[in-house]
Structure formats: C-alpha cells, structure tokens
Design a protein around this motif. Structure first.
Motif, PDB file in Angstrom:
ATOM      1  N   HIS A 222     -22.684 -11.188   5.562  1.00 11.08           N
ATOM      2  CA  HIS A 222     -22.757 -10.633   6.917  1.00 11.08           C
ATOM      3  C   HIS A 222     -21.408 -10.020   7.297  1.00 11.08           C
ATOM      4  N   TYR A 223     -20.850  -9.272   6.375  1.00  8.07           N
ATOM      5  CA  TYR A 223     -19.576  -8.583   6.599  1.00  8.07           C
ATOM      6  C   TYR A 223     -19.647  -7.186   6.004  1.00  8.07           C
ATOM      7  N   GLU A 224     -18.870  -6.268   6.597  1.00  3.43           N
ATOM      8  CA  GLU A 224     -18.598  -4.988   5.963  1.00  3.43           C
ATOM      9  C   GLU A 224     -17.450  -5.247   4.990  1.00  3.43           C
ATOM     10  N   ASN A 225     -17.643  -4.919   3.731  1.00  2.00           N
ATOM     11  CA  ASN A 225     -16.738  -5.356   2.678  1.00  2.00           C
ATOM     12  C   ASN A 225     -16.061  -4.167   2.007  1.00  2.00           C
ATOM     13  N   LEU A 320     -18.779  -1.892   0.291  1.00  2.96           N
ATOM     14  CA  LEU A 320     -20.054  -2.597   0.155  1.00  2.96           C
ATOM     15  C   LEU A 320     -20.551  -2.942   1.548  1.00  2.96           C
ATOM     16  N   PRO A 321     -21.545  -2.229   2.032  1.00  3.35           N
ATOM     17  CA  PRO A 321     -22.019  -2.459   3.403  1.00  3.35           C
ATOM     18  C   PRO A 321     -22.608  -3.852   3.584  1.00  3.35           C
ATOM     19  N   SER A 322     -22.613  -4.305   4.805  1.00  2.87           N
ATOM     20  CA  SER A 322     -23.172  -5.617   5.119  1.00  2.87           C
ATOM     21  C   SER A 322     -24.644  -5.692   4.717  1.00  2.87           C
ATOM     22  N   LEU A 323     -25.042  -6.882   4.296  1.00  8.38           N
ATOM     23  CA  LEU A 323     -26.417  -7.256   3.975  1.00  8.38           C
ATOM     24  C   LEU A 323     -26.928  -6.681   2.658  1.00  8.38           C
ATOM     25  N   TRP A 324     -26.085  -5.942   1.925  1.00 11.22           N
ATOM     26  CA  TRP A 324     -26.501  -5.455   0.612  1.00 11.22           C
ATOM     27  C   TRP A 324     -26.458  -6.603  -0.395  1.00 11.22           C
ATOM     28  N   TRP A 325     -27.480  -6.684  -1.225  1.00  7.36           N
ATOM     29  CA  TRP A 325     -27.524  -7.673  -2.293  1.00  7.36           C
ATOM     30  C   TRP A 325     -26.604  -7.224  -3.415  1.00  7.36           C
TER      31      TRP A 325
END
Length: 404
Positions: A222-225, A320-325
C-alpha cells in the motif's frame, strides 16, 4: 461460487487494461523527467516505469562495495533475515508431525531475525557465492510426493539441518534512515522530483542487501514505491491490481525459522493465526513444473495476458505503483552482492483504492476454486478449460479498440 459472468468480466478487465493503457512491457524513461510528467504519465495512471539516469549523481554507485561497506560499518550490529532456501515471508510446505507420521503442509514461513556484525554478514555473502552453491528449485514434485498436493515449495525438517543459511538485509521499517546514518551522504534522502509529484517526502527509506539466493514472493504494498538498484540486478515480475483473481490467495498457518543444535529449523507455530498470501512462484530461467502450473491455472492460463518482467540494473530506478503484485529475484554484481534502496511514499486511499477493493471482492467471492483455499472442489483442468472458453467469448464480444 464466482459466477461465469463475473469471471468473464474479470478476464475482460485484465485484457482491456493492457490494450487501452498499460501495454505488455514496462516503459523505459530517460532522465530528465519533470515532476508533472512523472505524475501525469505514470502516478495518476498507476502505471510502472523504469527510469534511467535519475541517480547517476549518487556516490554510492561507485563506493558501495564490500571493502567500503565493511570499513564504514565494520562492527555495527545489523538485523539479518535468515532462511534455509532464500524465501522469507513465503508459502512453503513444512514437515509437520501427525499422530501417524510426518506430513507436509503449506505454511506461511517467517525468517529467523538474527543480529550480527555487518562485516560478518558481508563475509557470509561472499563465501556463499564463492562456494558455487546456488538456490535450488524447490517447486513441487522435486522433493516429496506430498508436495504435489499443495503445489508450493517444500522445506522438510530433514533438509533444514544440512542446508546452508541464506541471509538478507530486508527490514521494511525505514531501516536505512534509522540504522545506517553512516551511509546517508552516499544517496539522496529523498527523490526531490518524486516528493514534489507525491506532495510529501517518503514515508520510509529501506536498505536491501543480499545475493542470488534470495527471492521475494508475490505480494502487493500500500505504498508508491521507487526502487533504486545500487549494485547488482533485480528482476521484477509484475501484474496489475486488477489481476488479483489470478493470484490464488489463501490463508495459511504460520511457521517460523528458528536456530537448533542441528542447524536452521522450520517450526509450525501451532496456533490459530493465519496469513493471507499468494502461493504462486514464477521464477525467470527456471521453468515451472507441469504440476505447479496445473495447480495455479488462473495465473498460468495461456489465454490471459502474461506478467510483465523488468530487469532493474545498477543506476536504474523502478517506479512500482501501489497495489501492483510483484515477485523479486536477484543477480549479484560486484563483490557478489545485490544492494538497493527503496523509497516508500504513502498511497492515497482514493477512488483507485475503491476500484481495487471492488475487484478484490469480486475475485474473493469464490474462495474454494479459482483464487482461494486448497481447491480440491474443482480440477485444475476443468478450470483451465473454463477460463479459455471465457477468454474466447471476451474477444468475440469486446468492441473494436479505439485508435487515437
């Protein structure tokens, strides 16, 4: 049970989101890029990208080798995750004692956390890599027959004592800022262009140090990475949030790695605590067994879009956008290490999150077959056939793609 119409809609979403916006590969972007461009083209669209040249000014790119890190942090006590096979926080089959015999059942396995001097940790990485021992493939069908039933990696009690320890600095609590101030001047405390785009500084900055042996299992954050590789290489396997129904999420009992007189030991917790996790493994360069693919048909369905794979090399930054697997593998660079820094920016709980929760709810409405618990209730062959039929129907009924 998930209705045929719901499953068809989820399949259609997976296909169309890639056709309309995401594409099939992670876009490469050469520096410079303005905060506005970054936000408009990627953040607002929840779309990953690979940035090249954004951290070329970091002293760490030329400084961070074993000699330098040992000198700066020689006797410093660091927290290291220790596992028998490099899979920390992952679903593995663990030997458990029943009334009649030993059996293997899938558990969510936590690593042993050990305190040790930084110099000893770095020496361990060097020795492990130089020994020529590689992380073995522990997929089903390769160790014990019982593993075939569960479709996940196997850690047997008998093998723990003889198996070497895999170590990884992987704490995700802002460990770089709090535990490694000696290295602060070698990198940026935040990425200014990203902080401007997100409207705030990063919530946490983490340091990762390991080697080829470690793998991070599929999960979402749950983060913008923003993930910056300093030395070595990271290979990310990615799926968008809408593919939650493909991840075969299930609840697993907890097990932990512990020290024993005979070596590292994996022990079931024995309590009622369970962890919701993805058991699928899809490593590059290590073809999955037929059993593994059949046990997880929603993920390996050839009629659905393939996951994206992107290699992040030293000096590159992955958004890596939030909630991406994502699943992460490593390839060691100089001094047999892989070193990275990642910046976590808070994810806004906005309409995007609401949309994701809807998809997650639709996917979770059938926990006994396509995406949940151990699915003995339906055969994987039947599910694969059903998925392929639905995809064919989706392609027939979907409107023509609009050209812009």
């Amino acid at each position: 049970m998930t209705s045929r119409r719901t499953l068809q809609a989820l399949h259609e979403l997976s296909v169309e989101i890639r056709e309309l916006d995401l594409g099939t590969e992670v876009q490469r972007v050469a520096w410079p890029i303005t905060p506005l461009q970054f936000y408009r083209d990627f953040v607002s669209r929840n779309k990953p990208c690979l940035l090249t040249g954004a951290i070329n000014h970091w002293p760490a790119l030329s400084l961070w080798n074993q000699t330098y890190l040992s000198h700066k942090l020689h006797v410093k006590q660091v927290t290291v995750a220790v596992t028998p096979d490099g899979r920390a926080d992952a679903v593995c089959n663990v030997a458990v004692q029943s009334t009649d015999c030993s059996d293997h059942k899938p558990h969510f396995v936590l690593p042993l956390e050990r305190q040790m001097p930084m110099a000893d940790f770095l020496q361990h990485l060097q020795h492990q890599q130089a020994s020529g021992k590689r992380r073995s493939s522990l997929r089903i069908g390769k160790q014990v027959a019982d593993a075939v039933k569960a479709g996940v990696n196997t850690i047997s009690e008998d093998r723990n004592a003889s198996q070497q320890e895999v170590m990884y600095i992987q704490q995700q609590n802002g460990n770089f800022t709090s535990h490694f101030p000696e290295l602060a001047s070698d990198v940026d405390s935040n990425l200014p262009w990203a902080s401007e785009a997100f409207g705030a500084p990063p919530d946490a900055v983490n340091l990762w140090i390991g080697n080829d042996q470690s793998v991070t299992s599929f999960h979402k954050d749950h983060y913008e990475n923003l993930y910056a590789v300093v030395t070595g290489e990271k290979l990310f396997t990615l799926l968008p949030p809408c593919d939650a129904y493909r991840m075969h999420l299930a609840h697993y009992p907890l097990a932990t790695c512990t020290d024993s007189p005979h070596g590292l030991h994996v022990t079931p917790s024995g309590d009622s605590q369970q962890v919701l996790w993805c058991p699928v493994e899809d490593l590059a360069g290590a073809p999955c067994s037929v059993q593994h693919q059949q046990h997880f048909p929603a993920y390996f369905n050839a009629a659905l879009p393939k996951p994206m794979r992107i290699s992040v090399k030293a000096g590159e930054v992955l958004f890596l956008p939030s909630l991406w697997w994502h699943q992460v593998e490593q390839k060691a660079g100089k001094d047999n290490m892989v070193v990275a820094i990642n910046y976590w920016y808070d994810m806004p709980f906005d309409c995007k999150y609401a949309y994701f929760k809807l998809v997650e709810s639709l996917a979770g409405s059938d926990a006994d077959c396509n995406i949940g618990k151990q699915h003995e209730a339906c055969t994987s062959t039947a599910l694969q056939t059903c998925d392929e039929q639905l995809l064919a129907e989706v392609h027939l009924c979907r409107p023509t793609t609009i050209s812009c």
